[in-house]
Design a protein around this motif. Structure first.
Motif, PDB file in Angstrom:
ATOM      1  N   ALA A   1       0.920  -1.633   0.129  1.00  0.00           N
ATOM      2  CA  ALA A   1      -0.216  -0.225   0.064  1.00  0.00           C
ATOM      3  C   ALA A   1       0.954   0.692   0.161  1.00  0.00           C
ATOM      4  CB  ALA A   1      -0.377  -0.068   0.703  1.00  0.00           C
ATOM      5  N   THR A   2       2.242   1.309   0.503  1.00  0.00           N
ATOM      6  CA  THR A   2       2.942   2.537   0.043  1.00  0.00           C
ATOM      7  C   THR A   2       3.747   3.213  -1.362  1.00  0.00           C
ATOM      8  OG1 THR A   2       5.129   1.091   0.195  1.00  0.00           O
ATOM      9  CG2 THR A   2       4.126   1.586   2.577  1.00  0.00           C
TER      10      THR A   2
ATOM     11  N   LYS B   1      -7.638   6.964   4.363  1.00  0.00           N
ATOM     12  CA  LYS B   1      -8.117   5.755   3.805  1.00  0.00           C
ATOM     13  C   LYS B   1      -6.330   4.620   3.720  1.00  0.00           C
ATOM     14  CE  LYS B   1     -10.416   2.052   0.979  1.00  0.00           C
ATOM     15  NZ  LYS B   1     -11.482   1.992  -0.143  1.00  0.00           N
ATOM     16  N   LYS B   2      -5.853   5.491   2.380  1.00  0.00           N
ATOM     17  CA  LYS B   2      -4.268   4.891   2.851  1.00  0.00           C
ATOM     18  C   LYS B   2      -3.906   5.407   3.638  1.00  0.00           C
ATOM     19  CE  LYS B   2      -0.717   5.455  -0.313  1.00  0.00           C
ATOM     20  NZ  LYS B   2       0.323   5.700  -1.857  1.00  0.00           N
ATOM     21  N   ASP B   3      -3.461   5.828   4.153  1.00  0.00           N
ATOM     22  CA  ASP B   3      -2.549   6.005   5.658  1.00  0.00           C
ATOM     23  C   ASP B   3      -2.987   4.696   6.614  1.00  0.00           C
ATOM     24  OD1 ASP B   3      -0.804   8.021   4.239  1.00  0.00           O
ATOM     25  OD2 ASP B   3      -2.184   9.536   5.858  1.00  0.00           O
TER      26      ASP B   3
ATOM     27  N   GLU C   1      -4.324   1.563   5.866  1.00  0.00           N
ATOM     28  CA  GLU C   1      -3.935   0.736   5.246  1.00  0.00           C
ATOM     29  C   GLU C   1      -2.376   0.349   5.739  1.00  0.00           C
ATOM     30  OE1 GLU C   1      -5.210   1.118   0.666  1.00  0.00           O
ATOM     31  OE2 GLU C   1      -7.453   0.908   1.475  1.00  0.00           O
ATOM     32  N   ILE C   2      -1.750   1.298   5.199  1.00  0.00           N
ATOM     33  CA  ILE C   2      -0.040   1.231   4.877  1.00  0.00           C
ATOM     34  C   ILE C   2       0.030   0.843   6.586  1.00  0.00           C
ATOM     35  CG2 ILE C   2       2.138   2.127   5.431  1.00  0.00           C
ATOM     36  CD1 ILE C   2       1.313   4.355   2.811  1.00  0.00           C
TER      37      ILE C   2
END
Length: 351
Positions: free
Chosen positions: A39-40, A327-329, A331-332
Protein backbone atom coordinates in the motif's frame (compact mmCIF):
# COMPACT_ATOMS: atom_id res chain seq x y z
CA UNK A 1 -2.95 -44.57 8.58
CA UNK A 2 -4.39 -41.78 10.72
CA UNK A 3 -3.43 -38.12 10.36
CA UNK A 4 -1.14 -38.00 13.40
CA UNK A 5 0.74 -41.12 12.34
CA UNK A 6 1.15 -39.74 8.84
CA UNK A 7 2.49 -36.42 10.15
CA UNK A 8 4.89 -38.14 12.56
CA UNK A 9 6.24 -40.46 9.86
CA UNK A 10 6.59 -37.61 7.37
CA UNK A 11 8.55 -35.52 9.85
CA UNK A 12 10.80 -38.43 10.77
CA UNK A 13 11.48 -39.54 7.23
CA UNK A 14 13.81 -36.71 6.30
CA UNK A 15 15.03 -35.62 9.71
CA UNK A 16 18.21 -37.68 9.71
CA UNK A 17 19.22 -36.34 6.31
CA UNK A 18 18.77 -32.68 7.25
CA UNK A 19 21.18 -30.20 8.78
CA UNK A 20 19.95 -28.72 12.03
CA UNK A 21 20.27 -25.02 12.68
CA UNK A 22 22.70 -25.69 15.49
CA UNK A 23 24.83 -27.94 13.31
CA UNK A 24 24.86 -25.35 10.55
CA UNK A 25 26.09 -22.82 13.09
CA UNK A 26 24.03 -19.91 11.73
CA UNK A 27 20.86 -18.11 12.65
CA UNK A 28 17.71 -18.23 10.59
CA UNK A 29 17.76 -15.20 8.31
CA UNK A 30 14.62 -13.04 8.29
CA UNK A 31 13.55 -10.77 5.47
CA UNK A 32 10.71 -8.79 3.91
CA UNK A 33 8.79 -9.56 0.74
CA UNK A 34 7.89 -6.06 -0.50
CA UNK A 35 4.29 -7.11 -1.18
CA UNK A 36 3.67 -7.16 2.57
CA UNK A 37 3.64 -3.34 2.56
CA UNK A 38 2.41 -2.81 -0.99
CA UNK A 39 0.00 0.00 0.00
CA UNK A 40 2.99 2.32 0.40
CA UNK A 41 3.45 2.46 -3.37
CA UNK A 42 7.19 2.66 -2.80
CA UNK A 43 9.89 1.95 -5.33
CA UNK A 44 12.82 -0.40 -4.74
CA UNK A 45 15.12 2.07 -2.98
CA UNK A 46 12.43 2.95 -0.44
CA UNK A 47 11.75 -0.71 0.30
CA UNK A 48 15.47 -1.24 0.87
CA UNK A 49 15.56 1.68 3.28
CA UNK A 50 12.56 0.31 5.18
CA UNK A 51 14.09 -3.18 5.47
CA UNK A 52 17.35 -1.62 6.65
CA UNK A 53 15.51 0.41 9.31
CA UNK A 54 14.11 -2.87 10.66
CA UNK A 55 17.58 -4.45 10.65
CA UNK A 56 16.46 -7.36 8.49
CA UNK A 57 18.74 -9.78 6.69
CA UNK A 58 17.10 -9.77 3.26
CA UNK A 59 14.82 -7.69 1.05
CA UNK A 60 12.73 -9.54 -1.53
CA UNK A 61 11.58 -7.34 -4.41
CA UNK A 62 9.04 -9.73 -5.85
CA UNK A 63 7.58 -7.70 -8.73
CA UNK A 64 9.41 -5.93 -11.55
CA UNK A 65 7.24 -2.80 -11.59
CA UNK A 66 8.83 -1.81 -8.27
CA UNK A 67 12.02 -0.95 -10.17
CA UNK A 68 12.20 2.52 -11.70
CA UNK A 69 14.00 1.10 -14.73
CA UNK A 70 16.23 -1.84 -15.65
CA UNK A 71 19.36 0.10 -16.59
CA UNK A 72 22.68 -1.23 -15.32
CA UNK A 73 23.62 1.97 -13.48
CA UNK A 74 20.32 2.06 -11.59
CA UNK A 75 20.53 -1.61 -10.62
CA UNK A 76 24.13 -1.12 -9.50
CA UNK A 77 23.03 1.76 -7.24
CA UNK A 78 20.38 -0.46 -5.61
CA UNK A 79 22.91 -3.20 -4.94
CA UNK A 80 25.32 -0.70 -3.42
CA UNK A 81 22.52 0.67 -1.24
CA UNK A 82 21.61 -2.84 -0.04
CA UNK A 83 25.25 -3.81 0.51
CA UNK A 84 25.80 -0.72 2.64
CA UNK A 85 22.77 -1.65 4.75
CA UNK A 86 23.91 -5.26 5.14
CA UNK A 87 20.93 -6.57 3.18
CA UNK A 88 20.92 -9.36 0.63
CA UNK A 89 18.47 -8.75 -2.20
CA UNK A 90 16.12 -11.34 -3.69
CA UNK A 91 14.32 -10.73 -6.97
CA UNK A 92 11.06 -12.00 -8.40
CA UNK A 93 8.31 -11.47 -10.94
CA UNK A 94 4.85 -12.78 -11.79
CA UNK A 95 3.49 -15.42 -14.14
CA UNK A 96 5.68 -16.87 -16.90
CA UNK A 97 2.96 -19.25 -18.12
CA UNK A 98 1.26 -17.90 -21.25
CA UNK A 99 -1.75 -20.23 -20.84
CA UNK A 100 -2.52 -18.94 -17.33
CA UNK A 101 -5.29 -16.43 -16.74
CA UNK A 102 -2.70 -14.34 -14.87
CA UNK A 103 -0.25 -14.03 -17.77
CA UNK A 104 0.55 -10.50 -19.03
CA UNK A 105 2.88 -9.65 -21.91
CA UNK A 106 4.20 -6.42 -20.36
CA UNK A 107 7.79 -7.69 -20.52
CA UNK A 108 7.57 -9.60 -23.80
CA UNK A 109 7.22 -13.34 -24.26
CA UNK A 110 7.40 -15.64 -21.23
CA UNK A 111 11.00 -16.45 -22.11
CA UNK A 112 11.90 -12.76 -22.48
CA UNK A 113 10.14 -11.98 -19.20
CA UNK A 114 11.99 -14.68 -17.26
CA UNK A 115 15.24 -13.79 -19.00
CA UNK A 116 14.87 -10.18 -17.89
CA UNK A 117 14.24 -11.31 -14.31
CA UNK A 118 17.37 -13.44 -14.39
CA UNK A 119 19.41 -10.46 -15.64
CA UNK A 120 18.08 -8.23 -12.85
CA UNK A 121 18.72 -10.95 -10.27
CA UNK A 122 22.33 -11.22 -11.42
CA UNK A 123 22.84 -7.46 -11.28
CA UNK A 124 21.45 -7.24 -7.74
CA UNK A 125 23.27 -10.27 -6.36
CA UNK A 126 20.05 -12.24 -5.88
CA UNK A 127 20.60 -16.00 -5.79
CA UNK A 128 17.18 -16.56 -7.37
CA UNK A 129 14.78 -15.31 -10.02
CA UNK A 130 11.32 -16.01 -8.60
CA UNK A 131 8.31 -16.53 -10.85
CA UNK A 132 5.06 -18.45 -10.77
CA UNK A 133 2.50 -20.29 -12.88
CA UNK A 134 -0.80 -18.58 -12.04
CA UNK A 135 -3.62 -19.03 -9.55
CA UNK A 136 -6.37 -21.44 -8.58
CA UNK A 137 -8.59 -20.46 -11.51
CA UNK A 138 -6.12 -22.28 -13.76
CA UNK A 139 -7.10 -25.59 -12.16
CA UNK A 140 -10.62 -25.25 -13.61
CA UNK A 141 -9.55 -24.71 -17.24
CA UNK A 142 -9.45 -27.27 -20.05
CA UNK A 143 -6.63 -29.69 -19.37
CA UNK A 144 -6.55 -28.75 -15.70
CA UNK A 145 -3.41 -27.57 -13.97
CA UNK A 146 -1.23 -30.11 -15.82
CA UNK A 147 -1.57 -28.20 -19.08
CA UNK A 148 -0.22 -25.07 -17.42
CA UNK A 149 2.55 -26.98 -15.64
CA UNK A 150 3.78 -28.25 -19.00
CA UNK A 151 3.72 -24.73 -20.46
CA UNK A 152 5.65 -23.37 -17.48
CA UNK A 153 8.28 -26.09 -17.84
CA UNK A 154 8.76 -25.04 -21.49
CA UNK A 155 9.45 -21.46 -20.45
CA UNK A 156 11.88 -22.50 -17.72
CA UNK A 157 13.80 -24.87 -20.00
CA UNK A 158 14.10 -22.12 -22.62
CA UNK A 159 15.95 -20.05 -20.00
CA UNK A 160 18.12 -22.86 -18.63
CA UNK A 161 21.37 -21.81 -20.27
CA UNK A 162 20.90 -18.19 -19.18
CA UNK A 163 20.12 -19.17 -15.58
CA UNK A 164 23.03 -21.60 -15.37
CA UNK A 165 25.39 -19.16 -17.05
CA UNK A 166 24.54 -16.44 -14.54
CA UNK A 167 24.53 -18.81 -11.56
CA UNK A 168 20.89 -18.01 -10.77
CA UNK A 169 18.28 -20.50 -9.57
CA UNK A 170 14.81 -20.14 -11.02
CA UNK A 171 12.43 -20.28 -8.06
CA UNK A 172 8.85 -21.31 -8.78
CA UNK A 173 6.26 -20.29 -6.20
CA UNK A 174 3.18 -22.25 -5.20
CA UNK A 175 1.00 -19.23 -5.91
CA UNK A 176 -2.58 -18.39 -4.93
CA UNK A 177 -3.67 -22.02 -4.79
CA UNK A 178 -2.43 -22.92 -8.28
CA UNK A 179 -0.37 -26.02 -7.44
CA UNK A 180 -0.23 -28.45 -4.58
CA UNK A 181 3.16 -29.49 -3.23
CA UNK A 182 3.40 -32.74 -5.19
CA UNK A 183 2.57 -30.87 -8.42
CA UNK A 184 5.21 -28.20 -7.87
CA UNK A 185 7.75 -30.86 -6.95
CA UNK A 186 6.98 -32.66 -10.23
CA UNK A 187 7.32 -29.39 -12.17
CA UNK A 188 10.74 -28.70 -10.64
CA UNK A 189 11.93 -32.22 -11.35
CA UNK A 190 10.65 -32.06 -14.94
CA UNK A 191 12.43 -28.76 -15.57
CA UNK A 192 15.61 -29.79 -13.77
CA UNK A 193 16.28 -29.32 -10.08
CA UNK A 194 19.91 -28.47 -10.72
CA UNK A 195 18.85 -24.94 -11.69
CA UNK A 196 15.21 -24.80 -10.52
CA UNK A 197 13.84 -24.74 -6.97
CA UNK A 198 10.79 -23.74 -4.97
CA UNK A 199 9.72 -20.40 -3.59
CA UNK A 200 7.71 -21.84 -0.72
CA UNK A 201 4.61 -20.04 0.50
CA UNK A 202 2.77 -21.69 3.42
CA UNK A 203 -0.16 -19.30 3.12
CA UNK A 204 -0.72 -20.27 -0.50
CA UNK A 205 -0.37 -23.91 0.56
CA UNK A 206 -3.43 -23.44 2.76
CA UNK A 207 -5.34 -22.08 -0.24
CA UNK A 208 -4.45 -25.33 -2.01
CA UNK A 209 -5.95 -27.33 0.89
CA UNK A 210 -2.57 -28.38 2.29
CA UNK A 211 -1.30 -28.31 5.88
CA UNK A 212 1.85 -26.13 5.92
CA UNK A 213 4.18 -28.49 7.80
CA UNK A 214 3.33 -31.42 5.54
CA UNK A 215 3.66 -29.11 2.54
CA UNK A 216 7.11 -28.16 3.85
CA UNK A 217 8.14 -31.82 4.07
CA UNK A 218 7.59 -32.17 0.32
CA UNK A 219 9.06 -28.86 -0.86
CA UNK A 220 11.56 -28.01 1.88
CA UNK A 221 14.49 -29.90 0.31
CA UNK A 222 13.82 -28.04 -2.97
CA UNK A 223 13.31 -24.60 -1.41
CA UNK A 224 15.60 -21.73 -2.45
CA UNK A 225 13.37 -18.78 -1.52
CA UNK A 226 10.28 -18.06 0.58
CA UNK A 227 7.28 -15.78 1.11
CA UNK A 228 5.63 -16.57 4.43
CA UNK A 229 2.63 -15.70 6.56
CA UNK A 230 0.39 -17.45 9.07
CA UNK A 231 -3.22 -18.57 8.54
CA UNK A 232 -6.38 -18.96 10.58
CA UNK A 233 -9.04 -21.45 9.51
CA UNK A 234 -12.55 -22.10 10.78
CA UNK A 235 -15.80 -23.63 9.58
CA UNK A 236 -18.88 -21.48 9.06
CA UNK A 237 -22.50 -22.51 9.58
CA UNK A 238 -22.77 -23.94 6.05
CA UNK A 239 -19.79 -26.28 6.46
CA UNK A 240 -17.50 -24.15 4.28
CA UNK A 241 -13.97 -23.60 5.54
CA UNK A 242 -12.91 -19.97 5.90
CA UNK A 243 -9.23 -19.08 5.49
CA UNK A 244 -7.80 -15.77 6.65
CA UNK A 245 -4.09 -15.03 6.45
CA UNK A 246 -2.51 -13.41 9.50
CA UNK A 247 0.73 -12.10 10.93
CA UNK A 248 3.19 -14.85 11.81
CA UNK A 249 2.40 -16.30 15.23
CA UNK A 250 -1.22 -15.15 15.19
CA UNK A 251 -2.76 -18.00 13.21
CA UNK A 252 -3.24 -21.74 13.65
CA UNK A 253 0.10 -22.87 12.15
CA UNK A 254 2.73 -24.09 14.62
CA UNK A 255 5.33 -21.56 13.48
CA UNK A 256 7.94 -22.59 16.04
CA UNK A 257 7.91 -26.05 14.51
CA UNK A 258 7.67 -24.61 11.00
CA UNK A 259 10.68 -22.31 11.41
CA UNK A 260 12.78 -25.06 13.00
CA UNK A 261 11.96 -27.55 10.25
CA UNK A 262 12.44 -24.93 7.56
CA UNK A 263 15.98 -24.27 8.80
CA UNK A 264 16.69 -28.01 8.75
CA UNK A 265 15.31 -28.67 5.27
CA UNK A 266 16.44 -25.45 3.58
CA UNK A 267 19.58 -24.32 5.42
CA UNK A 268 20.68 -20.83 4.51
CA UNK A 269 17.35 -19.84 2.94
CA UNK A 270 15.68 -16.83 4.60
CA UNK A 271 12.13 -16.69 5.93
CA UNK A 272 10.76 -13.64 4.11
CA UNK A 273 7.54 -12.21 5.51
CA UNK A 274 4.74 -11.55 3.03
CA UNK A 275 1.72 -10.77 5.17
CA UNK A 276 -1.50 -10.38 3.15
CA UNK A 277 -4.00 -10.10 5.97
CA UNK A 278 -7.44 -8.74 6.67
CA UNK A 279 -9.85 -10.81 4.59
CA UNK A 280 -11.34 -14.31 4.77
CA UNK A 281 -11.76 -16.55 1.74
CA UNK A 282 -14.41 -19.32 1.75
CA UNK A 283 -13.68 -22.84 0.49
CA UNK A 284 -16.94 -24.64 -0.23
CA UNK A 285 -15.68 -28.11 0.68
CA UNK A 286 -19.24 -29.21 1.55
CA UNK A 287 -20.26 -28.90 -2.12
CA UNK A 288 -19.51 -31.71 -4.56
CA UNK A 289 -18.67 -29.38 -7.45
CA UNK A 290 -15.83 -27.86 -5.45
CA UNK A 291 -13.82 -31.06 -5.70
CA UNK A 292 -13.58 -31.03 -9.49
CA UNK A 293 -10.38 -28.99 -9.25
CA UNK A 294 -8.87 -31.21 -6.55
CA UNK A 295 -9.66 -34.76 -7.72
CA UNK A 296 -8.75 -37.40 -5.17
CA UNK A 297 -7.53 -34.92 -2.57
CA UNK A 298 -10.48 -35.38 -0.22
CA UNK A 299 -9.30 -38.90 0.64
CA UNK A 300 -5.74 -37.92 1.54
CA UNK A 301 -4.13 -37.51 4.98
CA UNK A 302 -3.01 -34.07 3.79
CA UNK A 303 -6.62 -32.91 3.46
CA UNK A 304 -7.55 -34.40 6.81
CA UNK A 305 -4.68 -32.47 8.43
CA UNK A 306 -5.91 -29.28 6.71
CA UNK A 307 -9.48 -29.92 7.88
CA UNK A 308 -8.23 -30.49 11.41
CA UNK A 309 -6.76 -26.98 11.35
CA UNK A 310 -10.24 -25.62 10.59
CA UNK A 311 -11.76 -27.63 13.43
CA UNK A 312 -9.21 -26.22 15.87
CA UNK A 313 -9.35 -22.67 14.54
CA UNK A 314 -11.59 -19.75 15.40
CA UNK A 315 -13.27 -16.92 13.54
CA UNK A 316 -11.28 -13.68 13.48
CA UNK A 317 -12.23 -10.19 12.38
CA UNK A 318 -11.45 -8.88 8.93
CA UNK A 319 -9.97 -5.45 8.28
CA UNK A 320 -11.21 -2.69 6.03
CA UNK A 321 -9.71 0.77 6.11
CA UNK A 322 -12.38 3.41 6.61
CA UNK A 323 -13.28 5.45 3.54
CA UNK A 324 -12.08 9.01 3.48
CA UNK A 325 -8.86 10.99 3.17
CA UNK A 326 -7.04 8.80 5.70
CA UNK A 327 -7.81 5.47 4.00
CA UNK A 328 -4.39 4.94 2.41
CA UNK A 329 -2.56 5.86 5.60
CA UNK A 330 -4.74 3.38 7.52
CA UNK A 331 -3.95 0.63 5.02
CA UNK A 332 -0.23 1.36 5.24
CA UNK A 333 -0.30 1.35 9.04
CA UNK A 334 -2.21 -1.94 9.07
CA UNK A 335 0.19 -3.62 6.62
CA UNK A 336 3.26 -2.38 8.47
CA UNK A 337 1.79 -3.59 11.75
CA UNK A 338 1.17 -7.09 10.36
CA UNK A 339 4.71 -7.34 8.97
CA UNK A 340 6.49 -5.84 11.97
CA UNK A 341 4.64 -8.06 14.47
CA UNK A 342 5.72 -11.02 12.33
CA UNK A 343 9.37 -9.96 12.50
CA UNK A 344 9.14 -9.49 16.27
CA UNK A 345 7.55 -12.91 16.72
CA UNK A 346 10.15 -14.65 14.54
CA UNK A 347 13.04 -12.96 16.31
CA UNK A 348 11.69 -13.99 19.70
CA UNK A 349 10.58 -17.50 18.85
CA UNK A 350 12.48 -18.72 15.80
CA UNK A 351 15.62 -16.81 14.84
Amino acid sequence: MNRRSFLAQSLAATATASLSRAAAGSKLAIGLDHFAVRATGWKAAQFIDYAASLKLDTMFISELHVFENFEDAYLKSLKEQADKAGLRLYVGTGSVCKTSNTWKDIYGTPEEHLGLTIRIAKALGSPVARCYLGNQKDRATDGGIQRHIEETVKTIKACQSKAEGEGIKIAIENHAGDMQSHELKALIEAAGKGYVGANIDPGNAVWALEEPLLHLETLGPLTVCSSVRDSMLWQDDTGAVMVQWTAVGEGIVDYKAYAKRFAELAPGVPLQVETISGFARPFAVQEEDFWKIFPGHRETPMYQAWLDMARRGRKIDSFKAPDGPGKKDAEIAYQKGEAERSFAWLRTNAA
